[in-house]
Design an enzyme around this catalytic site. Structure first.
Site, PDB file in Angstrom:
ATOM      1  N   ASP A 131     -10.616  -6.590   2.285  1.00 24.63           N
ATOM      2  CA  ASP A 131     -10.582  -5.255   1.545  1.00 24.63           C
ATOM      3  C   ASP A 131     -11.529  -5.278   0.562  1.00 24.63           C
ATOM      4  OD1 ASP A 131      -8.339  -4.238   3.069  1.00 24.63           O
ATOM      5  OD2 ASP A 131      -6.820  -5.306   1.693  1.00 24.63           O
ATOM      6  N   HIS A 181     -33.168  25.215  37.650  1.00 23.53           N
ATOM      7  CA  HIS A 181     -33.550  23.876  37.341  1.00 23.53           C
ATOM      8  C   HIS A 181     -34.541  23.297  38.516  1.00 23.53           C
ATOM      9  CE1 HIS A 181     -29.965  24.310  35.018  1.00 23.53           C
ATOM     10  NE2 HIS A 181     -29.934  22.863  34.640  1.00 23.53           N
ATOM     11  N   GLU A 185      -4.844  -2.675  13.312  1.00 19.39           N
ATOM     12  CA  GLU A 185      -5.984  -2.379  12.512  1.00 19.39           C
ATOM     13  C   GLU A 185      -6.467  -3.737  11.744  1.00 19.39           C
ATOM     14  OE1 GLU A 185      -4.756  -0.421   8.737  1.00 19.39           O
ATOM     15  OE2 GLU A 185      -6.545   0.202   8.254  1.00 19.39           O
ATOM     16  N   HIS A 242       0.731  -1.125  -0.037  1.00 15.10           N
ATOM     17  CA  HIS A 242      -0.027  -0.073  -0.148  1.00 15.10           C
ATOM     18  C   HIS A 242       0.812   1.069  -0.012  1.00 15.10           C
ATOM     19  CE1 HIS A 242      -4.373  -0.812   0.072  1.00 15.10           C
ATOM     20  NE2 HIS A 242      -3.859  -1.783   1.205  1.00 15.10           N
TER      21      HIS A 242
END
Lengths: 434, 434
Positions: free
Chosen positions: B361, B420, B327, B262
């Site tokens: 992939d 509140h 990953e 890659h």
């Protein structure tokens, strides 16, 4: 005087756009200072944290006293009244029950090709929760951050809370204890965020940091993002109330003021189908502002950022609400569910006149950490998922690889990634030989 | 030469820590330039985008030709071979089937107090997908980003893809069409991100931007974050393969190379229980590198960032894997499910020797956009949830308000937020009178 708008005004579009784009926050540029603090904590660890705490919080610590020991937590918790303790416990129980329903499910299945696919959720190993000190030290925020982490199954949860001049808030410590927090450090500011992200000899690093804070804390969280996960960077609080005329003007006024009293940069907007009701709410706000404890802050917020918008009908109200994408949306109308279905961008919706937003701040159950500044268009409030991550799973059989492998080879070739294709082809070759 | 480590080495801990902390990415500091581009696009819209596209991509456009019209997409798609089209469609079908199972469920329930609580998921109104041009223009990435958005129900999905000198990639356009993309703009770089975030006369703004890109795109995404949502900023790709000796060394070598090819900054790591097998894989990598098309890139990556780590047993392997938080994690062992149960921090796990990472992939089904740089410790791959947001819902009845309102009043008082408390008290007062 708040902004008065009506969709029948000739200049409505321009004025509404101006309201949407109003810059309410003056964020001082502290980024250089914060970068220096983070670098210092990374380089010198405990020594830097202790020095900064001495200089900024007027508190002298040692590595041994960075953490608040259990006995000191015990002593402080004993100072809390029974009524406050019961209220915190009721809130914690309701928040826990709501968030337990958010726990995601794992999945696994085998498809027609024979491939087994799925995913698995796991908690982060350690999370750090930043708790502000001083006036904005809210025990409710400890519950809202810590309980989802513990429901997610985070084994180690540390909080940092600055204690200027050594002053601790017993309710914060009790909220931490009720939530199951594992470690409490009496430090704050960018140095606390840096210590949580990078670790020191005394404080082990965490994987995720959440919680509100001032400009230094926000800048530090931005800077450590990537090294650790962070929740959103919260902006000033906002409420949008959509109300028809069948409401008590004083109730709506109090709902608007309960945002306005947080911060002068908070924003409270009323959208109503009845201009007279809008005027009545305005009068009620002015009247309440005469005596409200935080009238200086709430008055500034209302005058600067408040708005009352008159619309023709509830469809118009829903359309404007979606452009605002409010953090809190209160629907005080006859059929709030029908209107809610049209309001697609909001952090939290409060349905009907018996659901003041303040219920959601404390005891409703849903989280009160919500997307501000129109980010409800694309993000959600804090949840159990913020403390978990998903791992995808895939297992091929030889048959599955034969079935879908050739397509992978084709796509790898079209992307000129030869090894990708070969890693499939080499295996298929063996199968074809067999 | 990759790094060779063994857990039996005396200096293992130090060397493993160095491997973990290796800075692989040299990100040029383009932030100032990007800030200027964004400001220019915000100020001048289409004119700025067109000028930057002319200067940077050598392509002269007009507002009318910014978008690629349907007829041109048709013409380009007709150039794709039947084999490639079938492969894209098979991939799209599998990705869609996987992601449809991720659609979250709404919930609503009434608790013992009478309060009705719940949440609702809705898609973002518009998403933008950045697609790189040139060599990294991957049709598979279009599928992986666009299909989850469409499964989420995003009504408007725009992509931007630079076409330097007018060169378009027919497969990218076909992938966009198959995924249901609504608009395609032939622009790129920081100017495309700015146009998506802030809008121009021709390009309407989106709420969420995803997709990979170079340093300019990454810096632009960081800068527009907050105005819009973004996905993660991806770092260089990584794979960790855990393999015992019962594997084909060439298959494992190809799996390692399919990351290495890659990018020179990609990282491929093998952890094995058998040092001899590690050597065999190393030899196989070297042999494949002799002929691999992208041998220059893959060779650099392997030599600089590659590693082969020998461990005593698979428990040691799992512990190291969790420190790496890879990953991609490939488990080529006899019982991959048992090992996967111990590997809690990973973007995606590929189980068994018949599941090369390249399957994931392209055609496996799970998303290939995954957390890099150890961020799998706290974040997940892209999913349908990234294109949705959750609105929490709460509705009190008078009875519910009576039951839990007092606790809210107590906590509001303890936080000095009077309005509140009053917003609850005023309503309860009416009930007590009634």
């Amino acid at each position: 005087m708040p902004h008065f708008l009506s969709t029948t005004d000739a200049d409505f579009d321009a004025r509404f756009a101006a309201l949407l784009n109003m810059k309410r926050e003056d964020s001082p540029d502290v980024d250089d200072r914060v970068a220096g603090i983070i670098a210092d904590v990374r380089a010198r660890g405990d020594a830097a944290v202790i020095e900064l705490t001495r200089d900024l919080d007027g508190l002298t610590l040692t590595p041994e006293t960075l953490a608040i020991p259990a006995e000191e937590v015990d002593r402080q918790c004993a100072l809390v009244t029974d009524e406050e303790r019961a209220a915190l416990e009721l809130a914690a129980d309701r928040i826990r029950a709501y968030h337990e329903r958010q726990l995601p499910e794992d999945d696994s299945w085998t498809d027609a090709s024979g491939a087994t696919l799925g995913w698995r959720w796991t908690p982060v190993s350690a999370a750090g929760l930043y708790v502000p000190g001083g006036q904005a030290s809210y025990p409710s925020s400890v519950l809202m951050n810590a309980i989802p982490a513990k429901v997610a199954g985070v084994p180690r949860l540390a909080i940092t809370v600055p204690t200027p001049q050594g002053q601790v808030n017993p309710l914060v410590l009790l909220a931490a204890r009720i939530s199951g927090v594992d470690e409490i450090y009496r430090i704050g500011g960018a140095q606390a965020v840096a210590a949580l992200a990078y670790g020191t000899d005394t404080i082990a690093p965490v994987d995720k940091i959440t919680g509100p804070g001032n400009a230094y804390v926000a800048a530090a969280k931005r800077r450590v993002f990537g090294k650790v996960g962070i929740d959103m960077i919260a902006g000033p609080s906002e409420i949008l109330v959509i109300a028809d005329a069948e409401n008590d003007a004083d109730w709506i006024a109090l709902d608007l003021l309960s945002q306005a009293e947080h911060d002068a940069s908070a924003q409270s907007i009323l959208i109503t189908t009845d201009a007279d009701f809008g005027q009545a709410v305005h009068s009620a706000v002015e009247k309440r502002l005469e005596t409200l404890e935080r009238r200086a802050i709430a008055g500034d917020s209302w005058a600067e950022n408040g708005a009352i918008i008159t619309v023709r009908d509830l469809d118009e109200a829903a359309a404007l609400s979606n452009r605002i994408a409010p953090e809190h949306l209160e629907l005080c109308v006859a059929d709030p569910e029908a209107l809610a279905a049209k309001c697609t961008h909001a952090g939290a919706i409060f349905l009907g006149q018996w659901t003041p937003e303040a219920i959601g701040d404390y005891v409703g159950g849903p989280n009160h950490v919500l997307p501000t500044a129109r980010s409800a268009r694309f993000s959600s409030g804090l949840s159990v998922l913020d403390f978990m991550k998903r791992t995808t799973l895939a297992r091929m059989t030889p048959e599955a690889l034969q079935a879908i492998g050739p397509a992978a080879e084709t796509l790898a070739q079209s992307e000129s990634l030869e090894a990708h294709g070969l890693s499939v082809a080499a295996r298929r070759q063996r199968l074809n030989q067999g």
